[in-house]
Design an enzyme around this catalytic site. Sequence first.
Site, mmCIF file in Angstrom:
data_model
loop_
_atom_site.group_PDB
_atom_site.id
_atom_site.type_symbol
_atom_site.label_atom_id
_atom_site.label_comp_id
_atom_site.label_asym_id
_atom_site.label_seq_id
_atom_site.Cartn_x
_atom_site.Cartn_y
_atom_site.Cartn_z
ATOM 1 C CE LYS A 117 -4.176 -1.991 1.900
ATOM 2 N NZ LYS A 117 -5.245 -1.977 2.883
ATOM 3 C CD GLU A 201 -4.962 5.793 4.712
ATOM 4 O OE1 GLU A 201 -4.208 5.698 3.735
ATOM 5 O OE2 GLU A 201 -6.134 5.351 4.693
ATOM 6 C CG HIS A 236 -12.522 -1.262 9.118
ATOM 7 N ND1 HIS A 236 -13.108 -0.016 9.099
ATOM 8 C CD2 HIS A 236 -11.801 -1.311 10.253
ATOM 9 C CE1 HIS A 236 -12.748 0.651 10.165
ATOM 10 N NE2 HIS A 236 -11.956 -0.106 10.893
ATOM 11 N NE ARG A 293 -8.931 -9.454 -4.239
ATOM 12 C CZ ARG A 293 -10.024 -8.866 -3.777
ATOM 13 N NH1 ARG A 293 -11.154 -8.943 -4.456
ATOM 14 N NH2 ARG A 293 -10.002 -8.178 -2.659
HETATM 15 P P1 ADP Z 1 -8.258 -3.686 3.612
HETATM 16 O O1 ADP Z 1 -7.293 -3.758 2.466
HETATM 17 O O2 ADP Z 1 -7.737 -4.299 4.861
HETATM 18 O O3 ADP Z 1 -9.659 -4.137 3.255
HETATM 19 P P2 ADP Z 1 -8.789 -0.895 3.116
HETATM 20 O O4 ADP Z 1 -7.655 0.039 3.050
HETATM 21 O O5 ADP Z 1 -9.393 -1.364 1.826
HETATM 22 O O6 ADP Z 1 -8.375 -2.147 3.991
HETATM 23 O O7 ADP Z 1 -9.949 -0.275 4.004
HETATM 24 C C1 ADP Z 1 -11.084 -1.011 4.373
HETATM 25 C C2 ADP Z 1 -12.102 -0.079 5.022
HETATM 26 O O8 ADP Z 1 -11.536 0.576 6.168
HETATM 27 C C3 ADP Z 1 -12.602 1.056 4.147
HETATM 28 O O9 ADP Z 1 -13.647 0.677 3.274
HETATM 29 C C4 ADP Z 1 -13.056 2.061 5.193
HETATM 30 O O10 ADP Z 1 -14.300 1.699 5.739
HETATM 31 C C5 ADP Z 1 -12.008 1.905 6.282
HETATM 32 N N1 ADP Z 1 -10.890 2.874 6.081
HETATM 33 C C6 ADP Z 1 -9.718 2.648 5.454
HETATM 34 N N2 ADP Z 1 -8.943 3.750 5.439
HETATM 35 C C7 ADP Z 1 -9.646 4.716 6.074
HETATM 36 C C8 ADP Z 1 -9.386 6.104 6.405
HETATM 37 N N3 ADP Z 1 -8.238 6.697 6.071
HETATM 38 N N4 ADP Z 1 -10.356 6.780 7.067
HETATM 39 C C9 ADP Z 1 -11.521 6.179 7.434
HETATM 40 N N5 ADP Z 1 -11.812 4.901 7.169
HETATM 41 C C10 ADP Z 1 -10.895 4.161 6.499
#
Ligand code: ADP
Length: 486
Positions: A117, A201, A236, A293
């Site tokens: 990431k 972040e 999440h 994917r």
């Molecule tokens: P993973 O790869 O573990 O699924 P992601 O980065 O795709 O994680 O994030 C999954 C979820 O987490 C997002 O859809 C959101 O709900 C929450 N999330 C991720 N980053 C943030 C952020 N910077 N602020 C608020 N919520 C976040």
Amino acid sequence: MKIKKILVANRGEIALRVMRTCKALGIRSVAIYSEVDRKSAHVVYADEAYCVGPPRSTDSYLSLGNVMDAVRKSGADAVHPGYGFLSERAELAAACAEQNVVFIGPPPQAISDMGDKTLARQLMEAHNVPVVPGTTGAVTGLDEALQIAARIGYPVLAKAAAGGGGKGMRKVDSSFDMKRALDLAQGEAGSAFGDARIFIEKYLEKPRHIEFQILADAYGKCIHLFERECSIQRRHQKVIEEAPAAHMTEELRDQMGAAAVRAAQACSYVGAGTIEFLVDQANNFYFMEMNTRLQVEHPVTEYITGLDLVAEQIRIAEKEPLPYEQSDMMIYGHAIECRIYAEDPSSNFLPNPGRVTFHQLPVGVGVRVDSSIEGSGDVPIHYDPMISKVITWGRTRDEATQRMIFSLGDYQIAGVKTTRTFCRRVMESSAWQQAELSTHFVEDYPELLSEKADTPLEAAIAATVLLRKSDTQDIPATSWQNRRKD
Ligand code: ADP
């Protein structure tokens, strides 16, 4: 080059879904299975099947050596990875290339670049794709994390560079919490991904999760297939998705779509992929990650575009040029997906694997169900507890919602607790119907989670199934499997 035989390196509904397109295209399909999946629906449906080891996924579906052995034995000329398991491991794509087998997915470099990431954030910044404010690379320690958090402002998120599945992610509300959050996120990331690197972040308050589906061919042409909104999540992780997003404007769609195409081009992407964004309350959007994917929720895009995304993946892997221009793409109506998991929503969505003793799927106009079980069968403890996905289409969001309400009412399942009633309550809620969505939806409406008696019909079925439990134990390997062979 035409592909003749595809090994699907996966299980459950996605393995079946890929094999159905294989059948439609006249391509032979090969299943792999662990010992606990011997009688699973995907094994029965495939033209051939190979055991890849014991139930534990690390010894079977995640064992690159065992999967590649099955590829060799079957003589498959291509591998489709589905989602999860080895789908985002560059090693599988590389092993296929070494054996002269087509990998139905992007080049290994794109997988590894987007799998990190922090590297992905750097690539996006370099290609003018907005990212959530934060560190460019991984933090070197507590001091750096504190400095950055002070600069961007609390709350922040400590996130695993190698993250996925919501693991290795911790919200940090103040400097006092930072050390503990870093330790926890690092520990979780280290054990889940073997990579403890963490970056920081900005934590966005009540954002919406909106992602864009892209298709890119081997000749540098890339288009997007519009957006999906996936804001309704628990832990999440997505549970209800829709396309298009309810509050999307043409202007925002154009901007986000163009950013998604730039993101794909930034990593020389080939195939079907998804760019995930968070959108804040002022409609600013930020790149979150790219999934290299097919996504679980791809059927909502199939409904609104009329495309078969697996068929598109196969054609791209066959080195066919994309036959569409961006301007050919149109949105037809609205689609919603509800994921039916063996989980207990009233106990914080605790997984509830076990034997499904009765399973009857809804049918109707604009109703699709992608399921791993028909009739009855097991949800093994070893894997993700998703049982099926109900997808409905309507000319409008309201029509798709009404069809989902009746479909989830008709959906009959006994033996395990599921997310079905929770999803139906969401569909019936005014918050959903007014599209008041954010990633905090589930926490904001806790009343949707409480346990309530099922409909009288379901109660009657559950009681009957319970009485006849000993008779129904043997159903899976016989009746419906024979039907499938017709
Ligand atoms: P993973 O790869 O573990 O699924 P992601 O980065 O795709 O994680 O994030 C999954 C979820 O987490 C997002 O859809 C959101 O709900 C929450 N999330 C991720 N980053 C943030 C952020 N910077 N602020 C608020 N919520 C976040």
